[in-house]
Design an enzyme around this catalytic site. Structure first.
Site, short mmCIF file in Angstrom:
data_model
loop_
_atom_site.label_atom_id
_atom_site.label_comp_id
_atom_site.label_asym_id
_atom_site.label_seq_id
_atom_site.Cartn_x
_atom_site.Cartn_y
_atom_site.Cartn_z
CE LYS A 90 -4.31 -1.72 0.45
NZ LYS A 90 -4.21 -2.98 1.11
CD GLU A 112 -10.17 3.86 0.68
OE1 GLU A 112 -10.07 5.08 0.58
OE2 GLU A 112 -9.44 3.05 0.07
CB SER A 379 0.00 -8.16 -1.23
OG SER A 379 -0.81 -9.03 -0.46
C1 LIG Z 1 -5.11 -4.07 1.01
C2 LIG Z 1 -4.38 -5.31 0.84
C3 LIG Z 1 -4.69 -6.21 -0.21
C4 LIG Z 1 -5.84 -6.01 -1.14
O1 LIG Z 1 -5.78 -4.86 -1.91
P1 LIG Z 1 -5.39 -4.85 -3.44
O2 LIG Z 1 -5.68 -3.45 -3.84
O3 LIG Z 1 -6.24 -5.85 -4.14
O4 LIG Z 1 -3.96 -5.18 -3.54
C5 LIG Z 1 -3.90 -7.33 -0.37
N1 LIG Z 1 -2.88 -7.60 0.47
C6 LIG Z 1 -2.56 -6.78 1.50
C7 LIG Z 1 -1.44 -7.15 2.38
C8 LIG Z 1 -3.30 -5.62 1.72
O5 LIG Z 1 -2.97 -4.82 2.73
#
Ligand SMILES: *Cc1c(COP(=O)(O)O)cnc(C)c1O
Length: 401
Positions: A90, A112, A379
């Site tokens: 993020k 948000e 992610s």
């Molecule tokens: C917010 C988040 C997601 C989902 O959001 P995307 O916009 O689809 O990437 C996935 N993994 C983590 C660790 C997140 O914080």
């Protein structure tokens, strides 16, 4: 940027666009103008690169997961977005948007958040650049992500509990939009995923494309060739589109997006928009939406707050229909198994969101041969989720007794 561009009004094929009240048209146009100037400005790129390198800690490693490879078959690499400052991808987008906000002369950031990772990233950038910060979060999400609420407040942000509707991400977005309309002059709305009205899906994708740009260089250096598949979880779709974007033109690379299957594909029990959704308009954009026959938005469920949303970024809808990317889903129990396996095989606690992508590879490894290369986008890190996982496991044991 290597990826496909939306048309002037922000359409990816029939998806995307701008569906907002008249009062938001001008700020969206202003944002697009500032972004189009910034993206061509070497000084902006230099500044962004500086913060990504020195503050976020990029480039993130592409880790060859040897033990996981031994267990599963194909050569598996992990793109380590969990190692970024604040623990997820993020921050890549937030730093970019905060720099745009500075260019717009704005001094207040609002956001948000679902899982809280985007809120934490925004609160972090606000502290870094000396800006005021307000984060809207559903009350249910605040309860399941208490650690992140504490982090945001420690960083100086105000966290507003949203008690409307299902008290999760959708309602938090509504509140953030309402705040933005009333405070346009000094406020920038930092949208956290590749979703919402144009230009957000394009801007967020471009700021997240650093993941794919790095991964491409790293895999070419490690293996001398492109991967056979890239697997990423899909909430709004920003980490997935960020890593996909550098490979869209390489038809030999399978692009696989994994949504939240929750408790199974029945209305209200999941967040797999491509498995259970229909085309519709939600929160400023046209895409696949979980809705009933009257167009009422369905409830969603996922063990992972970051994937728990009724719609999905418009570029993914376009990639889905064109067949360029494949979308599938993983249920809660399997995602938790993915979390356990990565922890035990590689010593890495992945976020529950990322655990969906890991679980898909565990379940589908037999589709690949030993020479195939698979990259999983990790992610984020799972520290924020350990308490929830512990509770989930306790529940399971109770149900078995
Ligand atoms: C917010 C988040 C997601 C989902 O959001 P995307 O916009 O689809 O990437 C996935 N993994 C983590 C660790 C997140 O914080």
């Amino acid at each position: 940027m290597k990826s496909t561009q939306p048309d002037k009004r922000g359409h990816f094929g029939p998806y995307g666009g701008i569906f907002v009240p008249e009062t938001l048209m001008e700020p969206l146009r202003e944002l697009e103008r500032v972004y189009q100037t910034a993206r061509k400005d070497p000084a902006f790129k230099k500044e962004l690169d500086y913060y990504l390198r020195e503050y976020v800690g990029r480039p993130s490693p592409l880790w060859f997961a040897q033990r996981m490879t031994e267990q599963l078959g194909p050569k598996i690499y992990l793109k380590r977005e969990d190692l970024n400052h604040t623990g997820a991808h993020k921050i890549n987008n937030v730093i970019g948007q905060a720099l745009l906000a500075k260019r717009l002369g704005k001094t207040r950031l609002i956001a948000e958040t679902g899982a809280g990772q985007h809120g934490v990233a925004t609160a972090t950038a606000a502290a870094l650049f000396g800006m005021e910060c307000v984060v809207y979060m559903g009350k249910v999400d605040m309860e399941r992500q208490m650690l992140n609420v504490f982090r945001m407040e420690s960083l100086g942000a105000k966290v507003v509990a949203v008690t409307a509707g299902q008290q999760t991400l959708k309602e938090a977005i509504n509140e953030a939009m309402r705040d933005w309309v009333s405070n346009l002059r000094g406020t920038h709305y930092v949208l956290g995923t590749a979703f919402g009205p144009h230009p957000y899906p394009m801007i967020v994708r471009d700021f997240q494309s650093v993941i794919g740009i790095e991964a491409r260089k790293q895999i070419l250096k490690a293996e001398g060739r492109l991967p056979d598949a890239i697997v990423a979880c899909v909430g709004g779709g920003s980490n997935a589109i960020g890593i996909f974007s550098s490979f869209i033109k390489d038809k030999s690379v399978r692009l696989i997006g994994v949504e939240a299957g929750g408790l199974g594909i029945e209305p209200g029990k999941h967040a797999a928009r491509f498995a259970g959704g229909k085309v519709g308009v939600l929160q400023g954009t046209k895409s696949y939406v979980l809705q009933d026959d009257d167009g009422q938005i369905l409830l969603t469920h996922s063990v992972s707050a970051g994937l728990d949303y009724a719609s999905v970024g418009p570029e993914h809808a376009f990639l889905h229909d064109s067949g360029r990317a494949e979308y599938t889903y993983i249920e809660d129990a399997d995602a938790i198994n993915g979390f356990d396996k990565l922890a035990q095989w590689e010593g890495i606690l992945p976020a529950l969101e990322s655990s969906h992508a890991i679980a898909w590879v565990i379940q589908n490894a037999k589709q690949f041969s030993k020479d195939d290369i698979v990259i999983i986008n990790v992610s984020g890190r799972g520290d924020k989720d350990v308490q929830q996982i512990a509770e989930w496991k306790k529940e399971q044991t109770k149900n078995k007794e």
